[in-house]
Design an enzyme around this catalytic site. Sequence first.
Site, PDB file in Angstrom:
ATOM      1  N   GLY A 265      42.618  13.370  30.204  1.00 17.13           N
ATOM      2  CA  GLY A 265      43.256  14.532  30.825  1.00 17.13           C
ATOM      3  C   GLY A 265      42.338  15.131  31.874  1.00 17.13           C
ATOM      4  O   GLY A 265      41.500  14.442  32.464  1.00 17.13           O
ATOM      5  N   SER A 266      42.453  16.425  32.056  1.00 15.27           N
ATOM      6  CA  SER A 266      41.698  17.083  33.124  1.00 15.27           C
ATOM      7  C   SER A 266      40.260  17.364  32.707  1.00 15.27           C
ATOM      8  O   SER A 266      39.951  17.566  31.532  1.00 15.27           O
ATOM      9  CB  SER A 266      42.379  18.401  33.520  1.00 15.27           C
ATOM     10  OG  SER A 266      42.132  19.406  32.558  1.00 15.27           O
ATOM     11  N   THR A 267      39.388  17.393  33.705  1.00 15.64           N
ATOM     12  CA  THR A 267      37.973  17.703  33.469  1.00 15.64           C
ATOM     13  C   THR A 267      37.830  19.111  32.897  1.00 15.64           C
ATOM     14  O   THR A 267      37.040  19.334  31.966  1.00 15.64           O
ATOM     15  CB  THR A 267      37.194  17.580  34.781  1.00 15.64           C
ATOM     16  OG1 THR A 267      37.262  16.229  35.240  1.00 15.64           O
ATOM     17  CG2 THR A 267      35.736  17.968  34.595  1.00 15.64           C
ATOM     18  N   GLU A 293      38.065  10.615  28.966  1.00 17.41           N
ATOM     19  CA  GLU A 293      38.169  10.153  30.349  1.00 17.41           C
ATOM     20  C   GLU A 293      38.993  11.197  31.073  1.00 17.41           C
ATOM     21  O   GLU A 293      40.095  11.533  30.643  1.00 17.41           O
ATOM     22  CB  GLU A 293      38.834   8.775  30.405  1.00 17.41           C
ATOM     23  CG  GLU A 293      38.756   8.121  31.776  1.00 17.41           C
ATOM     24  CD  GLU A 293      40.012   8.325  32.577  1.00 17.41           C
ATOM     25  OE1 GLU A 293      39.934   9.055  33.591  1.00 17.41           O
ATOM     26  OE2 GLU A 293      41.069   7.801  32.206  1.00 17.41           O
ATOM     27  N   CYS A 327      44.350   8.001  37.379  1.00 17.63           N
ATOM     28  CA  CYS A 327      42.971   8.498  37.442  1.00 17.63           C
ATOM     29  C   CYS A 327      42.147   7.683  38.427  1.00 17.63           C
ATOM     30  O   CYS A 327      41.168   8.174  38.987  1.00 17.63           O
ATOM     31  CB  CYS A 327      42.329   8.433  36.063  1.00 17.63           C
ATOM     32  SG  CYS A 327      43.210   9.340  34.790  1.00 17.63           S
ATOM     33  N   GLU A 425      40.171  16.670  43.394  1.00 10.26           N
ATOM     34  CA  GLU A 425      41.195  15.786  42.844  1.00 10.26           C
ATOM     35  C   GLU A 425      42.569  16.425  43.033  1.00 10.26           C
ATOM     36  O   GLU A 425      42.798  17.558  42.623  1.00 10.26           O
ATOM     37  CB  GLU A 425      40.947  15.525  41.357  1.00 10.26           C
ATOM     38  CG  GLU A 425      41.947  14.552  40.752  1.00 10.26           C
ATOM     39  CD  GLU A 425      41.756  14.359  39.262  1.00 10.26           C
ATOM     40  OE1 GLU A 425      41.878  13.220  38.797  1.00 10.26           O
ATOM     41  OE2 GLU A 425      41.499  15.357  38.557  1.00 10.26           O
TER      42      GLU A 425
END
Length: 542
Positions: A265-267, A293, A327, A425
């Site tokens: 998912g998201s950072t 990730e 991604c 991103e």
Amino acid sequence: MSNAFFNVPKASNEPVKAYAPGSSERKSLQAKLAELKSSTVDVPMIIGGKEVFTSDKHTMHPPHELKHTLGSYSKGTADHVHQAINAALAAKPKWEAMAWEDRAAIFLKAADLLAGPFRDVVNASTMLCQSKNVMQAEIDSACELIDFFKFNVQYMTDLYKEQPESNPGMWNRLDYRPLEGFVFAVTPFNFTSICANLCAAPAMMGNVIVWKPSETQIYSAYFLMQLFKEAGLPDGVINMVICDGPVAGDVCFSHPEFTGIHFTGSTRTFQFMWKTIGENISKYKTYPRIVGETGGKDFVLAHPSAHAEQVATALSRGAFEYQGQKCSAASRAYIPSNLWPAVKDRIQKDLASFRMGKVDDFGNFINAVIDERSFDKLVTYIEAAKKDEGVEIIAGAKYSKKEGYFIEPTVLLCQDPKYVTMCEELFGPVLSIYVYDEKAWLETLDLVDTSSPYALTGAVFSQDRYALAEATTRLKHAAGNFYINDKPTGAVVGQQPFGGARASGTNDKAGSKHNLLRWVSMQTIKETFVPATDYRYPFLGE
């Protein structure tokens, strides 16, 4: 209990079906698409093998056909997350005691079911709810997931075979124990294969799972749970809960039996999870495994010696397949001034030939972005770029959400290599390009390495081997999956283990035995055959 050492079938990659006009697989899939569209489903949570419905119903619509309804799902609460944890822990003793070959058989059966009777329904549901064209669905929800199941079984046996040396008079052994407690799997919308593997990889090693899928992937998640059940996975091993992320996180991260997070998912979300786990560390029975990730700002870098048509094709595919919602998608490119005119011409021709629309029209290369939030975010960047004098729109930049969340593949030429779309991103069909002086190759290497906090994938194109060696060295930490003369997408299980570092995650390499190692806790066993009977060592003698 058998006393034999079993060899599992050797894993090989699932062939990708072509779905050419007139082919049997095309006709079969089209029939399944029509069947799914002609009916609706009421998706429950699956807890301890039981279907759990609630009165909080939410409808599901294809992102490319908003007026059509696929069905609804039942949204749960914190109580349902507690129920899922309890069901997982109840199933744990019997599941972790099951012989490894029986666990292997379940997932090998799942692979064959997916290759056969489940292929159409998992592909079709992925196409409809996640707006993937037939090829993107086939390589994801069918082939990659089949590969995950088969190769992970092989990797599991490879791990078990890794044993220590033993001196005379003793026998040293390693036992690869499942983790204590439950694993929390939090999965994204964009890859059905990732969603299943984030649950299946720890489960294969004897762990039990609480799974929270993305709400934009629930439709295909429902069919994945049916696949697991048909393969013989015992009740309670994988429990699917549908609720808001913070609700599930609050319950799971405060539970003493929490033993690991498997996340894509998201950072920002992952960093918040890591912080929460750290704050709660004293509550847990054991130190949790944190595997994630998160995202990327993936690059394509062309050297002046590269072939323009190869670079352009890598950008057309790498940036815009599945609407750039990978991604690994190419999101920024660095093109030398000598190649730019030819690359620009080819990209514009490619994008002009793209067809965009619904997934059941197999002639469409481009479909919709996943939801309104993503659509609105991308539109904000596009509109800002239109007004910025330092940005030129090379292609696309039109959009509409009247019928679905459609955004034309968009190419931005940026004068500033640190322009926002070159660094942040976006996760959509927007490619930013910086044209560099063809004599500034080394400076551009540094620019690529420092412009983004991410380090997931990257590609370098060159006919000059010295330049490729320079790029490989200078960009060593800029990408976990590094491509030479190829687009930065399309990692294949068993061939290119996937994952990145820096802000892109923990780089535990899905599709390899290294990921499976995260879901076991090794125990060393030393057995001495003739124990000592006197404490005295020879050096104590007179």
